[in-house]
Design a protein around this motif. Structure first.
Motif, PDB file in Angstrom:
ATOM      1  N   ARG A  17       0.819  -1.199   0.000  1.00  0.00           N
ATOM      2  CA  ARG A  17       0.000   0.000   0.000  1.00  0.00           C
ATOM      3  C   ARG A  17       0.857   1.256   0.000  1.00  0.00           C
ATOM      4  O   ARG A  17       0.455   2.293  -0.492  1.00  0.00           O
ATOM      5  N   HIS A  18       2.013   1.201   0.595  1.00  0.00           N
ATOM      6  CA  HIS A  18       2.865   2.380   0.722  1.00  0.00           C
ATOM      7  C   HIS A  18       4.230   2.106   0.101  1.00  0.00           C
ATOM      8  O   HIS A  18       5.258   2.263   0.728  1.00  0.00           O
ATOM      9  N   LYS A  19       4.214   1.709  -1.143  1.00  0.00           N
ATOM     10  CA  LYS A  19       5.440   1.348  -1.848  1.00  0.00           C
ATOM     11  C   LYS A  19       6.294   2.584  -2.127  1.00  0.00           C
ATOM     12  O   LYS A  19       5.793   3.650  -2.401  1.00  0.00           O
ATOM     13  N   GLN A  20       7.589   2.400  -2.048  1.00  0.00           N
ATOM     14  CA  GLN A  20       8.536   3.467  -2.321  1.00  0.00           C
ATOM     15  C   GLN A  20       9.464   3.057  -3.457  1.00  0.00           C
ATOM     16  O   GLN A  20       9.754   1.884  -3.632  1.00  0.00           O
ATOM     17  N   HIS A  21       9.897   4.048  -4.212  1.00  0.00           N
ATOM     18  CA  HIS A  21      11.070   3.868  -5.067  1.00  0.00           C
ATOM     19  C   HIS A  21      11.907   5.131  -4.903  1.00  0.00           C
ATOM     20  O   HIS A  21      11.489   6.072  -4.223  1.00  0.00           O
ATOM     21  N   PHE A  22      13.085   5.141  -5.482  1.00  0.00           N
ATOM     22  CA  PHE A  22      14.063   6.149  -5.105  1.00  0.00           C
ATOM     23  C   PHE A  22      14.789   6.728  -6.310  1.00  0.00           C
ATOM     24  O   PHE A  22      14.978   6.060  -7.315  1.00  0.00           O
ATOM     25  N   PHE A  23      15.221   7.972  -6.133  1.00  0.00           N
ATOM     26  CA  PHE A  23      16.179   8.552  -7.056  1.00  0.00           C
ATOM     27  C   PHE A  23      17.491   8.642  -6.298  1.00  0.00           C
ATOM     28  O   PHE A  23      17.573   9.262  -5.235  1.00  0.00           O
ATOM     29  N   GLN A  24      18.527   8.009  -6.835  1.00  0.00           N
ATOM     30  CA  GLN A  24      19.817   7.910  -6.153  1.00  0.00           C
ATOM     31  C   GLN A  24      20.942   8.531  -6.981  1.00  0.00           C
ATOM     32  O   GLN A  24      22.067   8.055  -6.960  1.00  0.00           O
ATOM     33  N   GLY A  25      20.655   9.650  -7.653  1.00  0.00           N
ATOM     34  CA  GLY A  25      21.639  10.269  -8.527  1.00  0.00           C
ATOM     35  C   GLY A  25      22.539  11.289  -7.859  1.00  0.00           C
ATOM     36  O   GLY A  25      23.331  11.932  -8.530  1.00  0.00           O
ATOM     37  N   HIS A  26      22.417  11.461  -6.539  1.00  0.00           N
ATOM     38  CA  HIS A  26      23.221  12.470  -5.844  1.00  0.00           C
ATOM     39  C   HIS A  26      24.314  11.824  -5.002  1.00  0.00           C
ATOM     40  O   HIS A  26      24.148  10.722  -4.491  1.00  0.00           O
ATOM     41  N   THR A  27      25.420  12.551  -4.852  1.00  0.00           N
ATOM     42  CA  THR A  27      26.559  12.068  -4.072  1.00  0.00           C
ATOM     43  C   THR A  27      26.647  12.723  -2.698  1.00  0.00           C
ATOM     44  O   THR A  27      27.451  12.318  -1.879  1.00  0.00           O
ATOM     45  N   ASP A  28      25.834  13.761  -2.476  1.00  0.00           N
ATOM     46  CA  ASP A  28      25.787  14.442  -1.177  1.00  0.00           C
ATOM     47  C   ASP A  28      24.374  14.965  -0.970  1.00  0.00           C
ATOM     48  O   ASP A  28      23.496  14.745  -1.808  1.00  0.00           O
ATOM     49  N   ASP A  29      24.141  15.676   0.132  1.00  0.00           N
ATOM     50  CA  ASP A  29      22.790  16.096   0.504  1.00  0.00           C
ATOM     51  C   ASP A  29      22.065  16.836  -0.609  1.00  0.00           C
ATOM     52  O   ASP A  29      22.630  17.734  -1.239  1.00  0.00           O
ATOM     53  N   VAL A  30      20.812  16.479  -0.807  1.00  0.00           N
ATOM     54  CA  VAL A  30      19.938  17.192  -1.737  1.00  0.00           C
ATOM     55  C   VAL A  30      19.584  18.521  -1.080  1.00  0.00           C
ATOM     56  O   VAL A  30      19.157  18.565   0.072  1.00  0.00           O
ATOM     57  N   SER A  31      19.764  19.611  -1.799  1.00  0.00           N
ATOM     58  CA  SER A  31      19.526  20.943  -1.235  1.00  0.00           C
ATOM     59  C   SER A  31      18.206  21.552  -1.672  1.00  0.00           C
ATOM     60  O   SER A  31      17.684  22.452  -1.015  1.00  0.00           O
ATOM     61  N   CYS A  32      17.648  21.109  -2.793  1.00  0.00           N
ATOM     62  CA  CYS A  32      16.370  21.628  -3.274  1.00  0.00           C
ATOM     63  C   CYS A  32      15.846  20.699  -4.353  1.00  0.00           C
ATOM     64  O   CYS A  32      16.588  19.890  -4.910  1.00  0.00           O
ATOM     65  N   MET A  33      14.567  20.832  -4.645  1.00  0.00           N
ATOM     66  CA  MET A  33      13.973  20.056  -5.727  1.00  0.00           C
ATOM     67  C   MET A  33      12.686  20.709  -6.182  1.00  0.00           C
ATOM     68  O   MET A  33      12.166  21.614  -5.531  1.00  0.00           O
ATOM     69  N   CYS A  34      12.180  20.258  -7.326  1.00  0.00           N
ATOM     70  CA  CYS A  34      10.912  20.747  -7.855  1.00  0.00           C
ATOM     71  C   CYS A  34      10.341  19.682  -8.780  1.00  0.00           C
ATOM     72  O   CYS A  34      11.038  18.750  -9.170  1.00  0.00           O
ATOM     73  N   ILE A  35       9.058  19.825  -9.112  1.00  0.00           N
ATOM     74  CA  ILE A  35       8.449  18.974 -10.121  1.00  0.00           C
ATOM     75  C   ILE A  35       7.844  19.869 -11.198  1.00  0.00           C
ATOM     76  O   ILE A  35       7.509  21.023 -10.940  1.00  0.00           O
ATOM     77  N   ASP A  36       7.721  19.328 -12.411  1.00  0.00           N
ATOM     78  CA  ASP A  36       7.159  20.127 -13.504  1.00  0.00           C
ATOM     79  C   ASP A  36       5.633  20.144 -13.412  1.00  0.00           C
ATOM     80  O   ASP A  36       5.039  19.443 -12.598  1.00  0.00           O
ATOM     81  N   THR A  37       5.000  20.966 -14.252  1.00  0.00           N
ATOM     82  CA  THR A  37       3.551  21.129 -14.181  1.00  0.00           C
ATOM     83  C   THR A  37       2.784  19.860 -14.545  1.00  0.00           C
ATOM     84  O   THR A  37       1.664  19.672 -14.094  1.00  0.00           O
ATOM     85  N   SER A  38       3.369  18.973 -15.313  1.00  0.00           N
ATOM     86  CA  SER A  38       2.699  17.714 -15.654  1.00  0.00           C
ATOM     87  C   SER A  38       2.769  16.701 -14.521  1.00  0.00           C
ATOM     88  O   SER A  38       2.005  15.744 -14.493  1.00  0.00           O
ATOM     89  N   GLY A  39       3.709  16.904 -13.608  1.00  0.00           N
ATOM     90  CA  GLY A  39       3.900  15.950 -12.521  1.00  0.00           C
ATOM     91  C   GLY A  39       4.689  14.731 -12.925  1.00  0.00           C
ATOM     92  O   GLY A  39       4.754  13.755 -12.187  1.00  0.00           O
ATOM     93  N   ASN A  40       5.317  14.773 -14.099  1.00  0.00           N
ATOM     94  CA  ASN A  40       6.084  13.626 -14.582  1.00  0.00           C
ATOM     95  C   ASN A  40       7.590  13.748 -14.384  1.00  0.00           C
ATOM     96  O   ASN A  40       8.278  12.741 -14.314  1.00  0.00           O
ATOM     97  N   LEU A  41       8.098  14.981 -14.313  1.00  0.00           N
ATOM     98  CA  LEU A  41       9.539  15.188 -14.188  1.00  0.00           C
ATOM     99  C   LEU A  41       9.857  15.886 -12.878  1.00  0.00           C
ATOM    100  O   LEU A  41       9.079  16.701 -12.385  1.00  0.00           O
ATOM    101  N   ALA A  42      11.030  15.574 -12.352  1.00  0.00           N
ATOM    102  CA  ALA A  42      11.545  16.254 -11.162  1.00  0.00           C
ATOM    103  C   ALA A  42      12.949  16.736 -11.473  1.00  0.00           C
ATOM    104  O   ALA A  42      13.645  16.181 -12.322  1.00  0.00           O
ATOM    105  N   ALA A  43      13.344  17.783 -10.776  1.00  0.00           N
ATOM    106  CA  ALA A  43      14.720  18.265 -10.832  1.00  0.00           C
ATOM    107  C   ALA A  43      15.178  18.435  -9.395  1.00  0.00           C
ATOM    108  O   ALA A  43      14.404  18.862  -8.530  1.00  0.00           O
ATOM    109  N   SER A  44      16.404  18.063  -9.128  1.00  0.00           N
ATOM    110  CA  SER A  44      16.926  18.155  -7.760  1.00  0.00           C
ATOM    111  C   SER A  44      18.373  18.620  -7.797  1.00  0.00           C
ATOM    112  O   SER A  44      19.137  18.236  -8.675  1.00  0.00           O
TER     113      SER A  44
END
Length: 149
Positions: free
Chosen positions: A68-95
């Motif tokens: 019911r509460h499945k997770q998946h992950f984005f693991q493209g960073h080598t140190d702390d994530v400082s900010c993020m956003c999603i696009d208006t479609s809800g399909n893309l993220a930037a971090s």
């Protein structure tokens, strides 16, 4: 102690924790994927959030908690994530991330559904300390970022 790599490896299944003191926004909801996105250290968690009415209709409520509460992950960073956003479609993220010992800050653009990285921007010394903010333009063709130097 052995310097050899172990024969077995671990696979990340579930993450707990949230990093609330980042300089930029780091908690979002994607209606498109009914998912909550948040950062904890260098990891971004995409937490599936099921609508309770849908759960009753589809009898998902009888499934184990981890389904019911499945997770998946984005693991493209080598140190702390400082900010993020999603696009208006809800399909893309930037971090964006902070500088690490061997890498200058960079921004990753990635698919929310799969966690697949599409492009990495920076990491070439053009930003010194961290990425403070990142935002897609309305049409998602452009991305603005602010570096904290």
């Amino acid at each position: 102690k052995s310097a050899q790599v172990p024969k077995e490896s671990l696979q990340l299944e579930h993450a707990f924790g949230f990093t609330p003191d980042q300089p930029g926004p780091n908690l979002f909801y994607s209606n498109e994927h009914e998912s909550l996105l948040y950062a904890t250290a260098a990891l971004i968690v995409v937490q599936k959030m099921n609508n309770y009415n849908d759960m009753i209709e589809k009898r998902i409520i009888e499934e184990p908690q981890q389904q019911r509460h499945k997770q998946h992950f984005f693991q493209g960073h080598t140190d702390d994530v400082s900010c993020m956003c999603i696009d208006t479609s809800g399909n893309l993220a930037a971090s964006g991330q902070v500088a690490s010992e061997n890498t200058s800050p960079y921004v990753c653009v990635w698919e929310i559904k799969t966690g697949r990285e599409l492009i990495k921007l920076g990491g070439d010394g053009s930003i010194q300390r961290l990425v403070c903010a990142v935002s897609f333009f309305q049409d998602t063709n452009y991305l603005a970022l602010v570096g904290g130097d």
